[in-house]
Design an enzyme around this catalytic site. Structure first.
Site, PDB file in Angstrom:
ATOM      1  N   GLU A   1      12.030   3.299  14.210  1.00 19.68           N
ATOM      2  CA  GLU A   1      11.169   4.361  13.653  1.00 19.68           C
ATOM      3  C   GLU A   1       9.895   4.411  14.482  1.00 19.68           C
ATOM      4  OE1 GLU A   1       9.802   3.284   9.666  1.00 19.68           O
ATOM      5  OE2 GLU A   1       9.930   1.177  10.209  1.00 19.68           O
TER       6      GLU A   1
ATOM      7  N   LYS B   1       6.458  -1.919   2.044  1.00 20.23           N
ATOM      8  CA  LYS B   1       5.274  -1.273   2.656  1.00 20.23           C
ATOM      9  C   LYS B   1       4.067  -2.196   2.490  1.00 20.23           C
ATOM     10  CE  LYS B   1       3.150   3.278   3.172  1.00 20.23           C
ATOM     11  NZ  LYS B   1       3.250   3.386   4.618  1.00 20.23           N
TER      12      LYS B   1
ATOM     13  N   TYR C   1       0.826  -1.217   0.000  1.00 19.98           N
ATOM     14  CA  TYR C   1       0.000   0.000   0.000  1.00 19.98           C
ATOM     15  C   TYR C   1       0.851   1.253   0.000  1.00 19.98           C
ATOM     16  CZ  TYR C   1       0.764   1.151   4.986  1.00 19.98           C
ATOM     17  OH  TYR C   1       1.328   1.518   6.183  1.00 19.98           O
TER      18      TYR C   1
ATOM     19  N   LEU D   1      11.014   1.507   7.243  1.00 19.92           N
ATOM     20  CA  LEU D   1      10.453   1.903   5.950  1.00 19.92           C
ATOM     21  C   LEU D   1      11.164   3.175   5.500  1.00 19.92           C
ATOM     22  CD1 LEU D   1       8.089   1.283   3.904  1.00 19.92           C
ATOM     23  CD2 LEU D   1       6.982   3.252   4.962  1.00 19.92           C
TER      24      LEU D   1
HETATM   25  N1  PDD Z   1       2.894   5.433   7.160  1.00 16.78           N
HETATM   26  N2  PDD Z   1       7.519   4.247   8.811  1.00 16.78           N
HETATM   27  C1  PDD Z   1       6.376   3.525   8.816  1.00 16.78           C
HETATM   28  C2  PDD Z   1       6.349   2.221   9.535  1.00 16.78           C
HETATM   29  C3  PDD Z   1       5.233   4.023   8.148  1.00 16.78           C
HETATM   30  O1  PDD Z   1       4.096   3.300   8.137  1.00 16.78           O
HETATM   31  C4  PDD Z   1       5.303   5.288   7.506  1.00 16.78           C
HETATM   32  C5  PDD Z   1       4.127   5.863   6.771  1.00 16.78           C
HETATM   33  C6  PDD Z   1       6.513   5.991   7.542  1.00 16.78           C
HETATM   34  C7  PDD Z   1       6.677   7.314   6.848  1.00 16.78           C
HETATM   35  O2  PDD Z   1       6.662   7.144   5.456  1.00 16.78           O
HETATM   36  P1  PDD Z   1       6.139   8.274   4.467  1.00 16.78           P
HETATM   37  O3  PDD Z   1       6.938   9.495   4.759  1.00 16.78           O
HETATM   38  O4  PDD Z   1       6.401   7.704   3.131  1.00 16.78           O
HETATM   39  O5  PDD Z   1       4.659   8.467   4.744  1.00 16.78           O
HETATM   40  C8  PDD Z   1       7.609   5.434   8.190  1.00 16.78           C
HETATM   41  C9  PDD Z   1       1.695   5.851   6.457  1.00 16.78           C
HETATM   42  C10 PDD Z   1       1.499   7.317   6.456  1.00 16.78           C
HETATM   43  C11 PDD Z   1       0.513   5.069   7.009  1.00 16.78           C
HETATM   44  O6  PDD Z   1       0.678   3.868   7.171  1.00 16.78           O
HETATM   45  O7  PDD Z   1      -0.541   5.649   7.244  1.00 16.78           O
END
Ligand code: PDD
Length: 281
Positions: free
Chosen positions: A179, A147, A33, A203
């Site tokens: 993270e 992801k 996703y 991620l």
């Molecule tokens: N989550 N780390 C994890 C585990 C994440 O699920 C996310 C993003 C990030 C930040 O990634 P990005 O900058 O690409 O959004 C880091 C999304 C927003 C979610 O699951 O809703």
């Protein structure tokens, strides 16, 4: 509630947007996703999101071909139908439908799910806010660079944070920060900006990638290195990044206030620079 979603080549009413009970996304989290921020109608960091989507699909050998222009058209139509100018696009691609067996057949037809939701973002300005966080053990698998919707450990930690009235849980593995449950974590110490390297332990956030470009325009020294729980608590400033939260200052971690519980100057400056870069495309 949004009025429309997009499922497998069709716009459908949101209420009737359904997938099959033997979809592997539902049964096995066999699915990838993306969450893409939409600010004033602009799709933020779209290229990075699509690049990461291709990577996730490739790593799980889900064969789904797409092109940027088609997705862009679908996203904009969906935003129009749902009258959204600030919010998120959620996109999920599952391996497809098959009788329940762990082993998958080749040539399944992947399921595509896209919808959008309104969201107010935490942008630097009058209402810019910092958040409280907790720390929690990182219980996840070893391929966090993909992801996937395989998010139960994240859900457990995020709900522990919710119980404690905190916005996010910062995950710890062997005494080091990986993270957040849905964000990347950064600390500032003197002139150093430190964040976990992009390997399979985290991620590789799209917001993180964008921010790395912005940092080059500052005098900050970027250190992509894992840091300890102790370094986290002793940092001058701490913030998180994600597509849902952009750059959000962290003011408290468990019982420890960071920067006396105030938004730090460097975090504020980076948040302003990031927002400007989003607005200018
Ligand atoms: N989550 N780390 C994890 C585990 C994440 O699920 C996310 C993003 C990030 C930040 O990634 P990005 O900058 O690409 O959004 C880091 C999304 C927003 C979610 O699951 O809703």
């Amino acid at each position: 509630m949004p009025s429309h979603a997009y499922i497998n080549n069709k716009f459908v009413s949101f209420k009737n947007a359904k997938i099959h009970i033997e979809d592997r996304g539902l049964q096995f989290a066999d699915s990838v996703y993306e969450v893409i921020a939409v600010l004033n109608g602009n799709l933020i960091d779209l290229d990075f999101h699509l690049k990461r989507l291709r990577y996730s699909l490739k790593e799980l050998k889900i064969s789904y071909k797409f092109n940027k222009l088609d997705f862009k058209n679908i996203f904009h139509k969906l935003l129009g139908k749902n009258r959204i100018s600030n919010g998120i696009i959620y996109l999920q691609i599952t391996r497809g439908v098959q009788y329940r067996e762990h082993k998958y057949k080749n040539k399944l037809i992947p399921t595509l799910i896209i919808y959008s939701r309104n969201k107010k973002f935490n942008l630097p300005g009058k209402n810019f806010k910092g958040v409280n966080t907790i720390t929690f053990e990182d219980l996840r698998w070893k391929r966090r660079d993909i992801k996937t919707v395989n998010l139960l450990p994240n859900i457990i930690a995020a709900n522990k944070a919710k119980q404690k009235n905190a916005y996010e849980a910062i995950l710890l593995q062997d005494g080091k920060v990986t993270e957040g449950t849905s964000s990347n974590i950064w600390i500032i110490k003197k002139n150093n900006l430190i964040t976990h390297p992009a390997n399979s332990d985290i991620l590789k956030g799209v917001t993180r990638t964008s921010l790395l470009k912005i940092i080059k325009k500052t005098s900050l020294k970027l250190v992509e290195k894992s840091f300890t729980h102790k370094q986290l608590l002793e940092a001058d400033e701490v913030f998180l990044t994600s597509s849902g939260s952009f750059i959000t200052p962290i003011l408290k971690i468990d019982k420890k206030k960071i920067n006396k519980g105030k938004i730090g100057n460097i975090t504020l400056k980076l948040a302003k620079m990031y927002t400007t870069s989003c607005t200018n495309g």
